[in-house]
Design a protein around this motif. Structure first.
Motif, short mmCIF file in Angstrom:
data_model
loop_
_atom_site.label_atom_id
_atom_site.label_comp_id
_atom_site.label_asym_id
_atom_site.label_seq_id
_atom_site.Cartn_x
_atom_site.Cartn_y
_atom_site.Cartn_z
N VAL A 1 0.85 -1.19 0.00
CA VAL A 1 0.00 0.00 0.00
C VAL A 1 0.89 1.24 0.00
N ASP A 2 0.58 2.18 -0.85
CA ASP A 2 1.34 3.43 -0.90
C ASP A 2 1.00 4.26 0.34
N ASN A 3 1.97 4.35 1.25
CA ASN A 3 1.76 5.08 2.50
C ASN A 3 2.49 6.43 2.52
N THR A 4 2.67 6.99 1.32
CA THR A 4 3.33 8.30 1.22
C THR A 4 2.64 9.34 2.10
N PHE A 5 1.32 9.26 2.14
CA PHE A 5 0.54 10.26 2.88
C PHE A 5 0.01 9.72 4.21
N LEU A 6 0.63 8.67 4.72
CA LEU A 6 0.12 8.05 5.95
C LEU A 6 0.07 9.03 7.11
N ALA A 7 1.12 9.83 7.26
CA ALA A 7 1.15 10.79 8.38
C ALA A 7 -0.02 11.77 8.28
N GLU A 8 -0.33 12.21 7.06
CA GLU A 8 -1.44 13.14 6.89
C GLU A 8 -2.78 12.44 7.13
N ARG A 9 -2.88 11.17 6.73
CA ARG A 9 -4.11 10.41 6.98
C ARG A 9 -4.32 10.23 8.48
N ARG A 10 -3.23 9.91 9.18
CA ARG A 10 -3.34 9.73 10.63
C ARG A 10 -3.75 11.03 11.31
N SER A 11 -3.22 12.13 10.83
CA SER A 11 -3.58 13.44 11.38
C SER A 11 -5.06 13.73 11.15
N LEU A 12 -5.54 13.35 9.96
CA LEU A 12 -6.95 13.56 9.63
C LEU A 12 -7.85 12.69 10.50
N PHE A 13 -7.43 11.45 10.73
CA PHE A 13 -8.18 10.56 11.62
C PHE A 13 -8.28 11.17 13.02
N GLU A 14 -7.18 11.68 13.52
CA GLU A 14 -7.19 12.26 14.86
C GLU A 14 -8.04 13.53 14.92
N GLU A 15 -8.05 14.28 13.83
CA GLU A 15 -8.82 15.53 13.80
C GLU A 15 -10.32 15.28 13.79
N TYR A 16 -10.75 14.25 13.05
CA TYR A 16 -12.18 14.05 12.85
C TYR A 16 -12.77 12.81 13.54
N VAL A 17 -11.93 11.89 13.99
CA VAL A 17 -12.46 10.64 14.54
C VAL A 17 -12.11 10.46 16.01
N SER A 18 -10.83 10.29 16.32
CA SER A 18 -10.48 9.99 17.71
C SER A 18 -8.97 10.09 17.91
N PRO A 19 -8.52 10.28 19.16
CA PRO A 19 -7.08 10.34 19.43
C PRO A 19 -6.39 9.02 19.08
N LEU A 20 -5.24 9.13 18.46
CA LEU A 20 -4.50 7.94 18.04
C LEU A 20 -3.90 7.18 19.22
N ASP A 21 -3.82 7.83 20.37
CA ASP A 21 -3.27 7.12 21.54
C ASP A 21 -4.28 6.21 22.21
N GLY A 22 -5.51 6.15 21.65
CA GLY A 22 -6.52 5.23 22.19
C GLY A 22 -6.98 5.59 23.59
N SER A 23 -7.11 6.88 23.87
CA SER A 23 -7.43 7.34 25.22
C SER A 23 -8.91 7.68 25.43
N ALA A 24 -9.74 7.51 24.42
CA ALA A 24 -11.13 7.97 24.51
C ALA A 24 -11.90 7.26 25.62
N THR A 25 -11.72 5.94 25.75
CA THR A 25 -12.46 5.20 26.78
C THR A 25 -12.06 5.67 28.17
N ALA A 26 -10.77 5.79 28.40
CA ALA A 26 -10.28 6.24 29.71
C ALA A 26 -10.79 7.64 30.04
N LYS A 27 -10.86 8.51 29.04
CA LYS A 27 -11.35 9.87 29.27
C LYS A 27 -12.84 9.86 29.62
N HIS A 28 -13.60 9.00 28.98
CA HIS A 28 -15.03 8.91 29.31
C HIS A 28 -15.24 8.33 30.71
N ILE A 29 -14.46 7.33 31.05
CA ILE A 29 -14.57 6.75 32.39
C ILE A 29 -14.25 7.81 33.44
N GLN A 30 -13.21 8.60 33.19
CA GLN A 30 -12.83 9.64 34.15
C GLN A 30 -13.93 10.68 34.29
#
Length: 465
Positions: free
Chosen positions: A407-436
């Motif tokens: 898979v051409d991952n030339t733009f992977l960093a930008e895709r990951r940034s877009l995921f974090e901007e519109y979907v969820s933190p890449l560190d997988g912290s959403a559940t812990a934040k909701h529990i807190q």
């Protein structure tokens, strides 16, 4: 016999409500409320719980997409769940059915001239007597809903918050990435009056801006915490294997152009051609699995469009062993097993783009015309994906991707940034934040919740108590 028993059941239910037999009704509802175990299984609730962690009652829980099970899996919050139909059954003992659930304003923000004004006052007065009994029976501390404009949940949440049981909305829909969607959400939410809870969580800053900008929920009541169910996906990504080359799979996360509501929403012919192409690939290539993933809510509309798109097909589409149509297969399972992901205006495009999978977005033809531009998600980010120039180019692109493991991952960093901007933190912290947040809410309101004598005065001496 069954219709007679059903009629008797409804008649008894209505009589219990008319006679204001609150205690009996709380017993009935308690028996319909399930408890989510840490392994995701739902069993009958056994009472008040052990008292060492917050107990949250989730309304219309089937509207969530795995988030509730993920919260329960932490073992840090007790999750109870009530199905949507138990909420609508109760509300329509008060609200006139003719208004319909398709309308929002008559339920949320009626005027004294609306037919829902008096029923709303009566329903809330009823809930003020009923809910404390139900919550006391089950040890409920917090109420959770899936959307800021969920009609059947709203009155429960407003009354509960007034009584000292905090109302938390974990907002499910957060992908406000097209001008049309942002404007639509603003128009709808801005007419609802004032949110009568105190806590709303959203996935991203854009959702916060849209909801707070509507005036319905103030910004200081909104918490940007990410998407709970994505934590599991992000963890799973680390163990993703390569999809099979011997039995390759294409998953198409389908889209519509609102056929039947006017064709200005999108180019119907282009949408039909993409669907037909995938069906043709399945027909001509028995070794390739082709999966159409359809949103359950739109299945009937989609099926009509698909039947039209595949009219005059060489064979009956439902006879193709390698063509599958599903409303239930989990998206992340499909992403993992597929060599090629096709999607348009969908979160799954962003999810697949960080999963080392070939992603094709059919953004060609009339979609690129100005009249449709406001309906397209992230048009300025299309360079991050494989975008064909026309339907023939799309076919060539699909087979090129199927042949290549890389898979051409030339733009992977930008895709990951877009995921974090519109979907969820890449560190997988959403559940812990909701529990807190849930723990913080629980602690802040614990004094009120433990004032049992205060709650009981709300219904002392009331018939049916």
């Amino acid at each position: 016999m069954k219709p007679v028993l059903r009629w008797l059941g409804w008649a008894t239910f209505a009589m219990v409500i008319r006679m204001r037999l609150y205690q009996l009704l709380s017993q009935i509802y308690a028996s319909c409320i399930g408890e989510v175990s840490t392994d995701g299984a739902i069993q009958r609730s056994t009472g008040k719980g052990d008292g060492d962690k917050p107990t949250a009652l989730v309304l219309s829980y089937e509207q969530f997409r795995g988030d509730i099970e993920d919260l329960a899996a932490t073992g840090q919050v007790r999750i109870l769940c009530l199905k949507e139909h138990w909420l609508t059954r109760l509300m329509f003992q008060f609200y006139p059915e003719g208004v319909g659930l398709a309308k929002h304003v008559p339920y949320f923000n009626p005027t004294q001239q609306d037919v829902t004004w008096a029923p709303k006052q009566q329903y809330r007065a009823f809930l003020k007597q009923f809910l404390p009994r139900l919550f006391d029976r089950l040890g409920v501390d917090i109420l959770i809903s899936h959307h800021v404009h969920c009609r059947q949940d709203f009155d429960w949440g407003a009354v509960s918050d007034e009584l000292g049981y905090p109302y938390l909305v974990i907002n499910r829909e957060n992908l406000f990435v097209s001008e049309y969607i942002r404007n639509l959400a603003h128009r709808r939410i801005s007419r609802l009056g004032q949110f009568e809870g105190r806590y709303v969580t959203v996935h991203n800053k854009v959702a916060e801006q849209v909801i707070s900008g509507s005036g319905y929920v103030s910004k200081n009541h909104i918490h940007v915490l990410g998407c709970i169910r994505m934590d599991r996906f992000l963890k799973r990504l680390k163990t993703f294997g390569r999809p099979s080359q011997e039995k390759p799979a294409i998953t198409f996360f389908t889209y519509l152009t609102r056929a039947g509501r006017g064709e200005d929403y999108g180019p119907k012919a282009q949408c039909s051609s993409v669907h037909r192409l995938l069906a043709e690939i399945a027909h001509e290539n028995p070794a390739i699995e082709v999966i159409f993933k359809v949103k359950p809510t739109f299945y009937n509309t989609w099926k009509r469009m698909f039947d039209e798109a595949t009219a005059n097909f060489p064979v009956a589409v439902d006879q193709l062993d390698n063509l599958h149509i599903s409303t239930t297969l989990p998206a992340h399972d499909l992403i993992e097993r597929s060599n090629v992901i096709i999607g348009f205006n969908s979160t799954t495009v962003l999810e697949a783009s960080i999963a080392d999978r070939h992603v094709i977005v059919p953004y060609f033809g009339p979609w690129q015309e100005e009249r449709y531009s406001e309906h397209v998600y992230l048009p300025d980010k299309m360079h991050l994906f494989n975008v064909p120039s026309d339907i023939e180019d799309m076919k060539r692109m699909i087979f090129k991707c199927l042949k290549s493991q890389k898979v051409d991952n030339t733009f992977l960093a930008e895709r990951r940034s877009l995921f974090e901007e519109y979907v969820s933190p890449l560190d997988g912290s959403a559940t812990a934040k909701h529990i807190q947040l849930i723990k913080t809410i629980y602690q802040e309101h614990r004094v009120v919740q433990q004032s049992v004598s205060t709650k009981r005065t709300l219904y002392d001496g009331v018939p049916g108590s």
